[in-house]
Design a protein around this motif. Sequence first.
Motif, mmCIF file in Angstrom:
data_model
loop_
_atom_site.group_PDB
_atom_site.id
_atom_site.type_symbol
_atom_site.label_atom_id
_atom_site.label_comp_id
_atom_site.label_asym_id
_atom_site.label_seq_id
_atom_site.Cartn_x
_atom_site.Cartn_y
_atom_site.Cartn_z
ATOM 1 N N GLY A 51 -56.652 -51.995 55.037
ATOM 2 C CA GLY A 51 -55.786 -52.724 54.123
ATOM 3 C C GLY A 51 -56.463 -52.963 52.791
ATOM 4 N N LEU A 52 -57.749 -53.241 52.857
ATOM 5 C CA LEU A 52 -58.521 -53.481 51.636
ATOM 6 C C LEU A 52 -58.556 -52.227 50.764
ATOM 7 N N TYR A 53 -58.745 -51.077 51.388
ATOM 8 C CA TYR A 53 -58.790 -49.835 50.602
ATOM 9 C C TYR A 53 -57.445 -49.570 49.944
ATOM 10 N N VAL A 54 -56.377 -49.787 50.706
ATOM 11 C CA VAL A 54 -55.045 -49.583 50.130
ATOM 12 C C VAL A 54 -54.872 -50.483 48.917
ATOM 13 N N PHE A 55 -55.280 -51.734 49.087
ATOM 14 C CA PHE A 55 -55.164 -52.698 47.994
ATOM 15 C C PHE A 55 -55.944 -52.246 46.766
ATOM 16 N N LEU A 56 -57.195 -51.831 46.958
ATOM 17 C CA LEU A 56 -58.044 -51.418 45.832
ATOM 18 C C LEU A 56 -57.478 -50.185 45.138
ATOM 19 N N ILE A 57 -57.046 -49.210 45.942
ATOM 20 C CA ILE A 57 -56.552 -47.965 45.354
ATOM 21 C C ILE A 57 -55.248 -48.214 44.594
ATOM 22 N N ARG A 58 -54.392 -49.053 45.180
ATOM 23 C CA ARG A 58 -53.143 -49.388 44.487
ATOM 24 C C ARG A 58 -53.447 -50.045 43.148
ATOM 25 N N GLN A 59 -54.414 -50.974 43.193
ATOM 26 C CA GLN A 59 -54.786 -51.688 41.985
ATOM 27 C C GLN A 59 -55.256 -50.717 40.904
ATOM 28 N N PHE A 60 -56.016 -49.722 41.325
ATOM 29 C CA PHE A 60 -56.539 -48.746 40.368
ATOM 30 C C PHE A 60 -55.411 -47.918 39.777
ATOM 31 N N PHE A 61 -54.523 -47.421 40.616
ATOM 32 C CA PHE A 61 -53.440 -46.575 40.121
ATOM 33 C C PHE A 61 -52.506 -47.347 39.198
ATOM 34 N N ARG A 62 -52.324 -48.629 39.499
ATOM 35 C CA ARG A 62 -51.440 -49.431 38.660
ATOM 36 C C ARG A 62 -51.940 -49.548 37.238
ATOM 37 N N ASN A 63 -53.264 -49.496 37.094
ATOM 38 C CA ASN A 63 -53.838 -49.660 35.762
ATOM 39 C C ASN A 63 -53.865 -48.376 34.954
ATOM 40 N N LEU A 64 -53.579 -47.248 35.602
ATOM 41 C CA LEU A 64 -53.555 -45.990 34.842
ATOM 42 C C LEU A 64 -52.284 -45.943 34.005
ATOM 43 N N PRO A 65 -52.366 -45.372 32.806
ATOM 44 C CA PRO A 65 -51.152 -45.272 31.991
ATOM 45 C C PRO A 65 -50.140 -44.326 32.612
ATOM 46 N N GLY A 66 -48.865 -44.655 32.473
ATOM 47 C CA GLY A 66 -47.823 -43.856 33.099
ATOM 48 C C GLY A 66 -47.448 -42.599 32.324
ATOM 49 N N ASP A 67 -47.936 -42.471 31.095
ATOM 50 C CA ASP A 67 -47.514 -41.353 30.240
ATOM 51 C C ASP A 67 -47.840 -40.000 30.849
ATOM 52 N N LEU A 68 -49.057 -39.940 31.428
ATOM 53 C CA LEU A 68 -49.522 -38.687 32.012
ATOM 54 C C LEU A 68 -48.512 -38.149 33.016
ATOM 55 N N GLU A 69 -48.123 -39.076 33.893
ATOM 56 C CA GLU A 69 -47.206 -38.710 34.954
ATOM 57 C C GLU A 69 -45.868 -38.266 34.397
ATOM 58 N N GLU A 70 -45.375 -39.043 33.427
ATOM 59 C CA GLU A 70 -44.060 -38.728 32.879
ATOM 60 C C GLU A 70 -44.067 -37.374 32.208
ATOM 61 N N ALA A 71 -45.177 -37.094 31.525
ATOM 62 C CA ALA A 71 -45.303 -35.784 30.884
ATOM 63 C C ALA A 71 -45.221 -34.688 31.933
ATOM 64 N N ALA A 72 -45.909 -34.923 33.055
ATOM 65 C CA ALA A 72 -45.905 -33.917 34.116
ATOM 66 C C ALA A 72 -44.496 -33.735 34.677
ATOM 67 N N TYR A 73 -43.780 -34.855 34.858
ATOM 68 C CA TYR A 73 -42.416 -34.760 35.382
ATOM 69 C C TYR A 73 -41.524 -33.984 34.426
ATOM 70 N N VAL A 74 -41.665 -34.300 33.149
ATOM 71 C CA VAL A 74 -40.832 -33.638 32.148
ATOM 72 C C VAL A 74 -41.087 -32.140 32.153
ATOM 73 N N ASP A 75 -42.362 -31.770 32.371
ATOM 74 C CA ASP A 75 -42.695 -30.352 32.395
ATOM 75 C C ASP A 75 -42.307 -29.682 33.696
ATOM 76 N N GLY A 76 -41.668 -30.438 34.577
ATOM 77 C CA GLY A 76 -41.155 -29.818 35.787
ATOM 78 C C GLY A 76 -42.111 -29.823 36.950
ATOM 79 N N CYS A 77 -43.083 -30.727 36.922
ATOM 80 C CA CYS A 77 -44.030 -30.807 38.025
ATOM 81 C C CYS A 77 -43.431 -31.723 39.094
ATOM 82 N N GLY A 78 -43.501 -31.299 40.338
ATOM 83 C CA GLY A 78 -42.929 -32.109 41.412
ATOM 84 C C GLY A 78 -43.736 -33.361 41.669
ATOM 85 N N THR A 79 -43.163 -34.259 42.472
ATOM 86 C CA THR A 79 -43.830 -35.534 42.728
ATOM 87 C C THR A 79 -45.191 -35.336 43.382
ATOM 88 N N PHE A 80 -45.196 -34.512 44.415
ATOM 89 C CA PHE A 80 -46.438 -34.362 45.164
ATOM 90 C C PHE A 80 -47.475 -33.605 44.358
#
Lengths: 308, 336
Positions: free
Chosen positions: B196-225
């Motif tokens: 549970g602690l690892y899940v918490f830490l990893i979630r915390q880390f991902f939350r702090n990453l900027p979302g732009d990267l992901e959105e750019a990837a989605y726009v370029d047609g990259c799938g979720t996985f």
Amino acid sequence: MGYSMKSQTKRKKYVGLQRRKAKSGYLFILPFIIGFLAFMVKPFFQSLYMSFCNVEVGSGSFVLSFNKLTNYYFAFRVDPEYNRLLVEEITRMIIYSLAIIVFSFFVALILNQKFHARALVRAIFFLPVILSSGVIIGLESDNQLMANMANLMEEAASGVSVTDALENILRTAGVATRAFEEVFEIIDNIYDVAIASGIQIIIFLSGLQTIPSSMYEAADIEGCTAWESLWKITFPMISNLFLVNWFYTVIDFSMRTDNEVIKKIQEVMIINLNYGPASAMAWIYFLIILAFVGITSLIISRGVYYYD
Amino acid sequence: MTKTKTAKPGQLTFWERNKRSGGYLLQKKIMEVGVALARFILLFGMCFLILQPILNKISVSFMKEADLYNPVVISIPSEFTTENYQLAGQLMYYKDGLKNTFLISLTIAILQVCMCTIVGYGFARFEFPFKKFWFACVMATILVPPQTIATSLYLHFRFFDILGLIKLITGDTINLRNSVLPYYLMSAGCTGLKNGLYVFLIRQFFRNLPGDLEEAAYVDGCGTFKTFIRIMLPEAKPILTSCFLFSFVWQWTDSFYSKMFLGGKRLLSTSLASLVDTLAAFLIRLRGGGGGGVSVGYSNMLLSTGTLMMITPLLILYLFAQRAFVESISSTGIKM
């Protein structure tokens, strides 16, 4: 960045892209859901049920027969040690958790300053997280030889103990009430406090590093002393970390392998094979810890200051 | 122009500057030195406090039993000997244990980190119904002491069955008590040791990453996985390393889960926990069944040696990966 805007997505129907995202979200957390249902929920409720039951393990299966509160009666009234251990362990937990929080806060304050060999000191303070985990801490507390050796070394240092002298002075001065006795105990066991505060120090340090130095500069120019800026800037800015650390410390402390209550539960379960009473004892302990964490977190969260 | 210290305008000597500031500079300098000195003494003392047990163990591990009772010997043994290491190694089946512990810790750590990353990412980056509820469940796994559910987990795996299917087919439940499978299953379901602690830490880390990267990837047609694997994972290297290290180390020293699920395997942690009993049995056998227990000093000496032998690999690991341990926790920006 629609992810962080909770209010926007909260009451909306999940349609189109959002629906797809919700689906993939569930796919991502699916492993946890399965694991949680299979290995947490079922054992959790079964153990709750078992605490009200008489468990008989046969060759092919186990038989549960409901017997009301007998197990709880056993834990509180029949077992000679359980009450005492429970009270002792919980007082110990409260005192040590407070000490750990205070200690780790001040160590983090010191380690946040700039000095030579800072990385080395940080590494040493973090070492116990690795070396005092799991089986080792239980063995450590039983190791008579090491305790003797520490005493020998203390004596070899010509018997001068500053803390002893101070304690004597305070005791003879008549201020040694019960609270002081607790403080003395913690000072004598500062090693236990130090090895339990590795993670907390790191968490506080990470918080301290996020405070902008311009705040301190401004305060300094306005004529604020370091002591004042500690209370007016540092404290409020990292107050939310006190909550995190308190949570972590209490949980961590209540699950340590040298915990007497846990030892007792395991003894009842594995040696005496009394599964029912063992479950009851575990549940009493768990509920007390839960209530304690809940109430204290609520109190602390009132004092937390959110900057943004 | 000649370069002399005093001649340079604006570069006065310390005393001149002190004079101009009306003694304030000297005062400040003295304060600084005093603070540094106090800090040094305090930190030195505390570091010594933390390291002392290890140093003590090292010195004891080279002693002979006679040295323990010799009042002159405190920390340097009069006769150097490595027989403690040999005996402890023999009693703990060190080679076997080391191999097993390493393999299990490694595979468990990899499995746990993989699963926790996937789950943590799901919690950090997606909006779905009942998200708060499920996250509360993650917190619950941190809160519930494994000891509470130990009894019923024990019985659960003793009489293992998937929805009664296995009993229907073979007529009996499976006893998974002495196999490693249950623990791998639990790790895959993020309910292993401190998951549970690892899940918490990893979630915390991902939350702090900027979302732009992901959105750019989605726009370029990259799938979720694919976005997760190609874009987000490389970003999360520091937190993954530290979770892996924690998982590895805590698994290495864990005795609770090991005793419960991996009882059939020779692991360092379980054999260390029972080292004193093994020693007693060994000595009785050596003496030909004669009575007489083991002296406390001797058993503790061996225990210290055993502990040292168990933590040496971890110490070496820490030496190299110290940065990853310490720094990446602070990079998660834990908040509540």
